[in-house]
Design a protein around this motif. Structure first.
Motif, mmCIF file in Angstrom:
data_model
loop_
_atom_site.group_PDB
_atom_site.id
_atom_site.type_symbol
_atom_site.label_atom_id
_atom_site.label_comp_id
_atom_site.label_asym_id
_atom_site.label_seq_id
_atom_site.Cartn_x
_atom_site.Cartn_y
_atom_site.Cartn_z
ATOM 1 N N GLU A 158 0.068 -12.919 -10.840
ATOM 2 C CA GLU A 158 0.359 -13.359 -9.324
ATOM 3 C C GLU A 158 0.973 -12.500 -8.537
ATOM 4 O OE1 GLU A 158 1.592 -17.290 -10.302
ATOM 5 O OE2 GLU A 158 -0.481 -18.043 -10.715
ATOM 6 N N ALA A 161 -0.852 -9.803 -7.472
ATOM 7 C CA ALA A 161 -1.675 -10.101 -6.429
ATOM 8 C C ALA A 161 -1.080 -10.367 -5.259
ATOM 9 C CB ALA A 161 -2.434 -11.442 -6.811
ATOM 10 N N SER A 162 0.292 -10.890 -5.189
ATOM 11 C CA SER A 162 0.961 -11.216 -3.952
ATOM 12 C C SER A 162 1.390 -10.118 -3.286
ATOM 13 C CB SER A 162 2.295 -12.169 -4.422
ATOM 14 O OG SER A 162 3.183 -11.180 -4.931
ATOM 15 N N ILE A 163 1.452 -8.840 -3.921
ATOM 16 C CA ILE A 163 1.680 -7.740 -3.214
ATOM 17 C C ILE A 163 0.457 -6.989 -2.791
ATOM 18 C CG2 ILE A 163 3.844 -6.962 -3.859
ATOM 19 C CD1 ILE A 163 2.957 -4.976 -5.793
ATOM 20 N N GLY A 164 -0.864 -7.923 -2.691
ATOM 21 C CA GLY A 164 -1.973 -7.326 -2.520
ATOM 22 C C GLY A 164 -2.811 -6.516 -3.204
ATOM 23 N N MET A 165 -2.394 -6.448 -4.431
ATOM 24 C CA MET A 165 -3.183 -5.536 -5.442
ATOM 25 C C MET A 165 -4.739 -6.166 -5.715
ATOM 26 S SD MET A 165 -0.087 -4.120 -7.990
ATOM 27 C CE MET A 165 -1.291 -2.694 -8.890
ATOM 28 N N ARG A 166 -5.455 -5.240 -6.055
ATOM 29 C CA ARG A 166 -6.828 -5.915 -6.404
ATOM 30 C C ARG A 166 -6.899 -5.953 -8.037
ATOM 31 N NH1 ARG A 166 -11.539 -3.366 -3.312
ATOM 32 N NH2 ARG A 166 -12.530 -4.815 -4.745
ATOM 33 N N ARG A 167 -7.919 -6.944 -8.354
ATOM 34 C CA ARG A 167 -8.132 -7.196 -9.691
ATOM 35 C C ARG A 167 -8.230 -5.916 -10.589
ATOM 36 N NH1 ARG A 167 -11.771 -11.483 -9.166
ATOM 37 N NH2 ARG A 167 -13.332 -10.081 -9.293
ATOM 38 N N ARG A 173 -2.765 -1.105 -14.066
ATOM 39 C CA ARG A 173 -1.522 -0.822 -13.721
ATOM 40 C C ARG A 173 -0.457 -1.844 -14.300
ATOM 41 N NH1 ARG A 173 0.334 3.608 -11.859
ATOM 42 N NH2 ARG A 173 2.137 2.553 -11.216
ATOM 43 N N ARG B 51 2.006 -21.972 -2.643
ATOM 44 C CA ARG B 51 0.982 -20.934 -3.267
ATOM 45 C C ARG B 51 -0.526 -21.181 -2.518
ATOM 46 N NH1 ARG B 51 1.727 -19.720 -8.439
ATOM 47 N NH2 ARG B 51 -0.491 -20.281 -9.343
ATOM 48 N N ASN B 54 -0.660 -18.351 0.407
ATOM 49 C CA ASN B 54 -1.200 -17.135 0.060
ATOM 50 C C ASN B 54 -2.385 -16.831 -0.545
ATOM 51 O OD1 ASN B 54 0.102 -17.100 -2.224
ATOM 52 N ND2 ASN B 54 1.141 -15.278 -2.112
ATOM 53 N N LEU B 56 -2.934 -17.959 -3.760
ATOM 54 C CA LEU B 56 -2.925 -18.248 -5.116
ATOM 55 C C LEU B 56 -3.579 -19.493 -5.583
ATOM 56 C CD1 LEU B 56 0.756 -16.647 -6.128
ATOM 57 C CD2 LEU B 56 -1.595 -15.643 -6.114
ATOM 58 N N GLU B 85 -12.937 -10.817 -3.280
ATOM 59 C CA GLU B 85 -11.541 -10.560 -3.685
ATOM 60 C C GLU B 85 -10.890 -9.602 -2.920
ATOM 61 O OE1 GLU B 85 -11.516 -7.544 -6.235
ATOM 62 O OE2 GLU B 85 -9.166 -8.167 -6.529
ATOM 63 N N ARG B 86 -11.697 -8.503 -2.336
ATOM 64 C CA ARG B 86 -11.264 -7.323 -1.577
ATOM 65 C C ARG B 86 -10.365 -7.946 -0.259
ATOM 66 N NH1 ARG B 86 -13.032 -4.566 2.643
ATOM 67 N NH2 ARG B 86 -14.818 -5.393 2.325
ATOM 68 N N ALA B 89 -7.248 -9.913 -1.148
ATOM 69 C CA ALA B 89 -6.174 -9.082 -1.280
ATOM 70 C C ALA B 89 -5.628 -8.437 -0.074
ATOM 71 C CB ALA B 89 -6.679 -8.198 -2.422
ATOM 72 N N ARG B 92 -3.502 -10.831 1.724
ATOM 73 C CA ARG B 92 -2.178 -11.043 1.107
ATOM 74 C C ARG B 92 -1.159 -9.838 1.355
ATOM 75 N NH1 ARG B 92 -4.815 -12.487 -4.155
ATOM 76 N NH2 ARG B 92 -5.038 -14.789 -3.981
ATOM 77 N N ARG B 93 -1.621 -8.782 1.848
ATOM 78 C CA ARG B 93 -0.572 -8.045 2.114
ATOM 79 C C ARG B 93 0.715 -8.215 2.939
ATOM 80 N NH1 ARG B 93 -4.684 -2.685 3.360
ATOM 81 N NH2 ARG B 93 -5.642 -2.628 1.371
ATOM 82 N N MET B 97 5.879 -12.733 -1.401
ATOM 83 C CA MET B 97 6.066 -13.994 -2.128
ATOM 84 C C MET B 97 7.033 -13.575 -3.205
ATOM 85 S SD MET B 97 3.778 -16.934 -3.522
ATOM 86 C CE MET B 97 4.278 -18.370 -4.265
ATOM 87 N N GLU B 116 5.516 0.021 -6.303
ATOM 88 C CA GLU B 116 4.174 -0.202 -6.515
ATOM 89 C C GLU B 116 3.269 -0.421 -5.440
ATOM 90 O OE1 GLU B 116 2.988 0.628 -9.453
ATOM 91 O OE2 GLU B 116 1.183 -0.476 -9.648
ATOM 92 N N GLY B 117 3.578 -1.479 -4.811
ATOM 93 C CA GLY B 117 2.704 -1.812 -3.536
ATOM 94 C C GLY B 117 2.363 -0.781 -2.468
ATOM 95 N N GLN B 120 0.401 1.967 -4.445
ATOM 96 C CA GLN B 120 -1.078 1.453 -4.899
ATOM 97 C C GLN B 120 -1.902 0.823 -3.912
ATOM 98 O OE1 GLN B 120 -2.337 2.449 -7.824
ATOM 99 N NE2 GLN B 120 -0.406 3.584 -8.312
ATOM 100 N N VAL B 121 -1.374 -0.113 -2.971
ATOM 101 C CA VAL B 121 -2.051 -0.807 -2.187
ATOM 102 C C VAL B 121 -2.333 -0.040 -0.883
ATOM 103 C CG1 VAL B 121 -2.328 -3.131 -0.964
ATOM 104 C CG2 VAL B 121 -1.266 -2.827 -3.316
ATOM 105 N N ARG B 165 10.633 -6.000 -3.559
ATOM 106 C CA ARG B 165 9.379 -5.468 -3.830
ATOM 107 C C ARG B 165 8.418 -6.109 -2.733
ATOM 108 N NH1 ARG B 165 6.846 -7.398 -9.453
ATOM 109 N NH2 ARG B 165 7.123 -9.589 -8.615
ATOM 110 N N MET B 169 6.379 -4.169 1.340
ATOM 111 C CA MET B 169 4.904 -4.238 2.055
ATOM 112 C C MET B 169 5.238 -4.493 3.396
ATOM 113 S SD MET B 169 2.734 -3.477 -0.261
ATOM 114 C CE MET B 169 1.144 -4.147 0.290
#
Lengths: 280, 256
Positions: A158, A161-167, A173, B51, B54, B56, B85-86, B89, B92-93, B97, B116-117, B120-121, B165, B169
Motif C-alpha cells: 500500500e 502504491a501510494s507513491i504511484g508505483m506500479r504492481r 523493488r 483509503r 486514493n 486503496l 492499473e497504470r 498508479a 495516485r502520484r 499518504m 524511491e518515488g 522509480q515513478v 517520502r 512526490m
C-alpha cells in the motif's frame, strides 16, 4: 553416552576391518577421471537446474498471485502437473519425447513450419536432464517464493502504491527483496535436494556421478564399494553447500535480527571457554 | 465557492465489506489549501473513507473527485468503469499518504525511502532527486538520519521519514491515517509539529486523528463520523465546544 560410544566404536570396527568394503579400491577410483567428470557434470546440472527453477519459480509465483484468473490459473495448473508426477517419470518423458513428436518445428501455428528438426537431435540427454530437473524444480520454487511474497505485509504494498508505483515495480523493488529472508533457507534445502536428484539423470541416460559409478562397477563387480564412494562424494558436496547456506542465511538476517547467530567457530570458542572455566 | 478551488469532492460515497455497510453516503468538499480533520469512534469508517480517496479501497457507489478528476474510475454516461492499473498508479502520484504504522521500506535507508518515488515513478535523475530528498529530510528535522535504516529510528522519526517520502512526490493533497496513534506520547509532538508546518505552507490535508488539540488549532474544518456517515461538520472550535449532536457530544466526552 557410554552406550552410544560403544555402538559407534563397534560400527567403526566392523566397517574398517571388513575386507569386502575394499577401501583401497575406493581410494583408487575416488579421484579417477571418470568419477571427477561425473562430479563436475553433477555440479553443473545442480547449478543450471536450480537457476532454471528459481527464475521460472519467481515468474510462476507472481503469476499465481495475479488478480487475472487466467494467469493465476495457468500457474496453478503448472504446479499441479509438475509437482503431482514423479521426477523420474518426467525425466523419462523428456528423454523419450521423440516417441510422441518425432519432429519439432518453428513456424506459423497450424501453418507452414520454417525450421524442422528431429526431436532426438534437438533434445539430447543434457537438455532432457535440464528440462526435467529445472521445470520440476520451478514448481516447488514457485511455492517457496509465493510463501516469501505473502510474508511481506500488505502495508508495504500500500505504501508503495501510494507513491504511484506500479504492481511489477512494487514486486521487484519492495516485495521481493524483503521476501528473500523467507525464500533463502528453503532454497538452500532445495539445492541440496537437487544435488541428489541429479542422480536420477543416470536413467535418461546421461553421464553424471551415479552413471559414472555404475560404469565402473559393471566392469569390476564391486557394487557396494563403488556406491559407498559415490555417497561420500554426495555427502562431501552437501557439506560444502550447507556451509554456504549457513552464511547466506546469516547475511539476510542482517537488519532483521538484533544479534546475528554465531558462526560454528564462534560457538566452538564459546564452548571451549565454558569447559575451561568448568575445569578450573 | 467556485468549483475549481475544490481539491476533493466526494458525492454519496458507499462502501460495503460483505454485508457490512462501512460508508453509507459520504458527502464532503475540501477546498484548496484546507486542512480537514476527521474524528470518530473506531469502526466509524473514517480510515476507510480516507483509503477510498486514493483508491486503496474500491467504492461501491458515488464518486470521489480529486482536483476535478475521478480517482480510480472513468465515467461513461451514468456508469463508472475502473481505470487500468497504470492509470490508477498515475493518479495516485498527486496524492500523498501517511499511514498509522509508517510502512517505511525496511530494506532501504531513510534517504532511499524518500528517493524511491521520484526515481522509480517520476524517472527523475538520481543526483537531482538526492539533493531534493535531503532538503525534505531537513524540513522534517532528520538531516542527520539519512543513512539510517527504519529499524534504527524511533517511531516519531520513522513517521517523519514517511511524511518526507510522500512529500517527495510533490503531491497536491496529503492524506494522514491516524499518523500519531502508534507513537509513544513523547514523540507525538514532533510529528504534529511537522504536520502543522505543512499546513501553514498551504498544503491541502485530510487528517484522520484522535489528536483533538491538533484538530482545534490547525484544522479549518472538523468532521465527526459515526456509523459510516458524517454526523456533524463545521469549524473545529465550534464543533468541539458546542456540538449539536448527541453522538458527537458523547464521543467528545470520552476523548477530551
Amino acid at each position: 553416552m557410554v552406550a552410544i560410544a560403544v555402538l559407534v566404536a563397534m560400527a567403526a570396527h566392523a566397517v574398517l576391518t571388513n575386507q569386502r568394503f575394499n577401501w583401497s579400491l575406493e581410494g583408487q577410483y575416488f579421484l579417477s577421471a571418470q568419477i571427477l567428470h561425473g562430479v563436475s557434470v553433477t555440479l553443473e546440472l545442480t547449478v543450471a537446474s536450480m537457476a532454471i527453477g528459481v527464475v521460472l519459480g519467481v515468474v510462476l509465483a507472481i503469476m499465481r498471485l495475479s488478480p487475472n484468473p487466467v494467469v493465476s490459473g495457468s500457474a496453478w495448473v503448472y504446479v499441479w502437473g509438475f509437482r503431482g508426477t514423479p521426477l523420474l517419470v518426467q525425466l523419462l518423458l523428456w528423454a523419450n519425447l521423440g516417441a510422441l513428436f518425432p519432429t519439432l518445428g518453428l513456424g506459423v501455428p497450424f501453418g507452414p513450419e520454417f525450421v524442422t528438426r528431429q526431436t532426438f537431435t534437438l533434445i539430447p540427454g543434457v537438455i532432457a536432464a535440464l528440462l526435467g530437473l529445472g521445470l520440476n524444480e520451478a514448481a516447488y520454487m514457485s511455492e517457496i517464493v509465493r510463501a516469501g511474497i505473502l510474508s511481506v505485509g500488505e502495508g508495504q504494498v500500500e505504501a508503495a502504491a501510494s507513491i504511484g508505483m506500479r504492481r511489477m515495480s512494487i514486486m521487484r523493488r519492495i516485495v521481493l527483496p524483503q521476501a528473500m529472508r523467507v525464500i533463502v533457507p528453503p532454497t538452500g534445502n532445495e539445492t541440496i535436494s537437487m544435488l541428489k536428484s541429479t542422480s536420477l539423470v543416470a536413467y535418461v541416460p546421461y553421464v553424471e556421478l551415479l552413471f559414472a559409478t555404475q560404469n565402473i562397477y559393471t566392469r569390476n563387480y564391486q557394487v557396494m564399494p563403488m556406491l559407498i564412494m559415490a555417497s561420500i562424494w554426495y555427502l562431501l558436496i552437501t557439506s560444502v553447500l550447507m556451509v554456504g547456506q549457513f552464511y547466506i542465511e546469516r547475511h539476510y538476517a542482517r537488519g532483521a535480527m538484533r544479534a546475528l547467530p554465531p558462526t560454528p567457530m564462534q560457538k566452538l570458542r564459546a564452548r571451549a571457554a565454558q569447559l575451561n572455566s568448568a575445569i578450573r | 465557492m467556485s468549483n475549481d478551488a475544490l481539491m476533493v469532492k466526494a458525492r454519496n460515497v458507499h462502501k460495503r465489506f460483505g454485508h457490512l455497510e462501512v460508508l453509507n453516503g459520504i458527502n464532503l468538499e475540501v477546498a484548496l489549501g484546507q486542512v480537514v480533520c476527521v474524528i470518530g469512534p473506531s469502526g466509524s469508517g473514517k480510515s476507510t473513507f480516507l483509503r477510498c480517496i486514493n483508491h486503496l479501497e474500491k467504492i461501491d457507489a458515488g464518486t470521489i473527485k480529486v482536483d476535478g478528476e475521478l480517482v480510480g474510475y472513468r465515467q461513461r454516461g451514468e456508469r463508472l468503469f475502473e481505470l487500468s492499473e497504470r492509470e490508477v498508479a498515475e493518479r495516485r502520484r498527486a496524492i500523498g499518504m501517511v499511514f498509522q504504522h509508517f510502512n517505511l521500506f525496511p530494506h532501504m535507508t531513510a534517504l532511499e525511502n524518500v528517493m524511491e518515488g521520484p526515481v522509480q515513478v517520476l524517472r527523475r535523475p538520481k543526483e537531482e532527486v538526492r539533493r531534493r530528498a535531503r532538503e525534505i529530510l531537513g524540513q522534517v528535522g532528520l538531516s542527520d538520519k539519512e543513512a539510517n535504516y527504519p529499524s534504527q529510528l524511533s517511531g516519531g522519526q520513522q513517521q517523519r521519514v514517511a511524511i518526507a517520502r510522500a512529500l517527495a512526490m510533490q503531491p497536491k493533497l496529503m492524506l494522514f491515517d491516524e499518523p500519531t496513534s502508534a507513537l509513544d506520547p513523547e514523540l507525538v509532538g514532533d510529528v504534529l509539529g511537522v504536520m502543522r508546518k505543512l499546513a501553514e505552507s498551504g498544503m491541502t490535508m485530510i487528517v484522520v486523528t484522535h489528536e483533538i488539540g491538533f484538530a482545534r488549532e490547525v484544522g479549518d474544518k472538523l468532521i465527526f463520523m459515526d456509523g459510516g456517515v458524517i454526523v456533524e461538520e463545521g469549524n473545529p472550535r465550534e464543533v468541539l465546544s458546542n456540538p449539536s449532536h448527541d453522538r458527537t457530544r458523547s464521543f467528545l466526552s470520552k476523548v477530551l
